[in-house]
Design a protein around this motif. Structure first.
Motif, PDB file in Angstrom:
ATOM      1  N   LEU A 190       8.457   7.802   2.350  1.00 47.19           N
ATOM      2  CA  LEU A 190       7.077   7.254   1.333  1.00 47.19           C
ATOM      3  C   LEU A 190       7.495   5.862   0.664  1.00 47.19           C
ATOM      4  CD1 LEU A 190       4.859   7.613  -0.827  1.00 47.19           C
ATOM      5  CD2 LEU A 190       6.532   8.790  -2.395  1.00 47.19           C
ATOM      6  N   SER A 191       6.543   4.978   1.000  1.00 46.40           N
ATOM      7  CA  SER A 191       6.805   3.660   0.596  1.00 46.40           C
ATOM      8  C   SER A 191       5.478   3.098  -0.034  1.00 46.40           C
ATOM      9  CB  SER A 191       7.138   2.708   1.677  1.00 46.40           C
ATOM     10  OG  SER A 191       6.124   2.858   2.521  1.00 46.40           O
ATOM     11  N   GLY A 192       5.688   2.286  -1.068  1.00 47.74           N
ATOM     12  CA  GLY A 192       4.636   1.497  -1.750  1.00 47.74           C
ATOM     13  C   GLY A 192       4.857   0.678  -2.696  1.00 47.74           C
ATOM     14  N   TYR A 193       4.273  -0.384  -3.143  1.00 42.28           N
ATOM     15  CA  TYR A 193       4.254  -1.382  -4.337  1.00 42.28           C
ATOM     16  C   TYR A 193       5.748  -2.254  -4.378  1.00 42.28           C
ATOM     17  CZ  TYR A 193       1.019   1.696  -6.191  1.00 42.28           C
ATOM     18  OH  TYR A 193      -0.309   2.398  -6.375  1.00 42.28           O
ATOM     19  N   ILE A 208       0.787  12.614  -6.085  1.00 42.31           N
ATOM     20  CA  ILE A 208       0.008  11.420  -5.493  1.00 42.31           C
ATOM     21  C   ILE A 208      -1.245  11.870  -5.072  1.00 42.31           C
ATOM     22  CG2 ILE A 208      -0.225   9.803  -3.714  1.00 42.31           C
ATOM     23  CD1 ILE A 208       3.006  10.173  -3.057  1.00 42.31           C
ATOM     24  N   ILE A 247      -0.319   7.932  -9.108  1.00 38.87           N
ATOM     25  CA  ILE A 247       1.101   8.473  -8.955  1.00 38.87           C
ATOM     26  C   ILE A 247       1.871   8.653 -10.123  1.00 38.87           C
ATOM     27  CG2 ILE A 247       3.183   8.164  -7.728  1.00 38.87           C
ATOM     28  CD1 ILE A 247       1.954   6.340  -5.676  1.00 38.87           C
ATOM     29  N   THR A 272      -6.017   2.734  -3.934  1.00 38.23           N
ATOM     30  CA  THR A 272      -4.826   2.815  -4.676  1.00 38.23           C
ATOM     31  C   THR A 272      -4.719   4.086  -5.360  1.00 38.23           C
ATOM     32  OG1 THR A 272      -4.871   0.450  -5.077  1.00 38.23           O
ATOM     33  CG2 THR A 272      -3.550   1.933  -6.519  1.00 38.23           C
ATOM     34  N   ARG A 330       0.807  -1.111  -0.145  1.00 29.91           N
ATOM     35  CA  ARG A 330       0.024   0.063  -0.071  1.00 29.91           C
ATOM     36  C   ARG A 330       0.811   1.161  -0.112  1.00 29.91           C
ATOM     37  NH1 ARG A 330      -3.594  -1.026   5.330  1.00 29.91           N
ATOM     38  NH2 ARG A 330      -1.390  -1.505   5.781  1.00 29.91           N
ATOM     39  N   VAL A 331       0.431   2.227  -0.501  1.00 25.16           N
ATOM     40  CA  VAL A 331       1.117   3.441  -0.537  1.00 25.16           C
ATOM     41  C   VAL A 331       0.903   4.380   0.662  1.00 25.16           C
ATOM     42  CG1 VAL A 331       1.052   5.982  -1.919  1.00 25.16           C
ATOM     43  CG2 VAL A 331       0.676   3.695  -3.130  1.00 25.16           C
ATOM     44  N   LEU A 358       8.752   2.132  -4.730  1.00 24.12           N
ATOM     45  CA  LEU A 358       9.161   3.188  -3.517  1.00 24.12           C
ATOM     46  C   LEU A 358       9.423   2.762  -2.241  1.00 24.12           C
ATOM     47  CD1 LEU A 358       5.644   5.059  -4.299  1.00 24.12           C
ATOM     48  CD2 LEU A 358       7.733   5.979  -5.239  1.00 24.12           C
TER      49      LEU A 358
END
Length: 263
Positions: A179-182, A134, A101, A98, A66-67, A187
């Protein structure tokens, strides 16, 4: 020779719904069943809404794609009662749906154009990762969702302000966040600062009354929260000079620089 004038149902062998079958006695289902007949097996639509929010703790996802943006441990971010709902997701502010981005990496070149030449010579100058935008829908279906929405809005507002006036850390700029995600190669805990935040309060959605009295003595008892809104932020990747000095292009190509947040 006798004739039977009663109507009989004719077997259907074409795959097209037979409107004389008892299944279609309820005419309200006719259109639905006709549409469903063209779906392949296993493709039946589910009853779950596409905008259902998910605020489960991050430990429920292995890996968690998840973002999300990490709430900093500096100052009063983690002791603020308004931001307390973010503790439910391990002190991350998670986009429940979702988001869209936009990421751009660029290599900048200057141009050397000799006189009387048909082809100029590009000269490499530097590379950079552009600001990222985003934008994600934020559905609210319960009072708990509404509390999380209030916390998210207050969190992003706080990330665009410096410590000014009588602040404990007076003079400090807005904090750096991760920031993190995927996954690690998209990220990977990228250090960013928030440069812009916006959200809409639409006039064509319902609003839910949320009890925010527990946020403190300066909070009103109720807030009105939209049942769906668009939250948008713009972030700028920000690396310290010490981190940049440690950058290794060979390791980056091998995928070993992701743990340092380089993208």
């Amino acid at each position: 020779m006798s004739h039977n004038n009663s109507q009989q149902s004719v077997p259907n062998t074409t795959g097209t719904p037979n409107l004389t079958q008892p299944f279609f006695t309820n005419t309200k289902k006719v259109g639905k069943e006709i549409r469903s007949s063209s779906l392949p097996a296993g493709a039946e639509p589910t009853r779950q809404s596409a905008t259902t929010a998910r605020f489960a703790p991050t430990d429920d996802f292995v890996p968690d794609w998840r973002v999300k943006i990490k709430v900093p441990s500096t100052s009063t971010f983690r002791s603020s009662p308004i931001l307390e709902p973010l503790q439910m997701t391990d002190w991350y502010c998670v986009f429940p749906v979702t988001p869209q981005i936009q990421l751009v990496s660029s290599a900048n070149y200057d141009t050397l154009a000799p006189i009387h030449s048909n082809y100029p010579f590009p000269q490499y100058m530097q590379s950079q990762v552009e600001d990222m935008s985003i934008a994600g829908n934020f559905p609210v279906q319960s009072e708990s969702d509404g509390m999380y929405w209030v916390a998210a809005v207050h969190f992003f507002r706080s990330l665009t302000k410096m410590f000014y006036g009588e602040s404990a850390e007076k003079g400090s700029p807005p904090p750096l966040v991760k920031l993190s995600g995927y996954g690690d190669y998209v990220l990977p805990n990228v250090p960013v600062v928030v440069t812009n935040f916006s959200f809409d309060l639409s006039n064509n959605v319902d609003y839910l009354k949320v009890n925010t009295g527990k946020f403190g003595e300066y909070s009103s008892t109720y807030q009105m929260v939209p049942t769906n809104s668009l939250l948008s932020i713009q972030v700028k990747p920000t690396y310290s000079r010490a981190k940049v000095a440690e950058f290794n292009m060979d390791n980056f190509i091998l995928g070993n620089e992701a743990q340092k947040g380089f993208i």
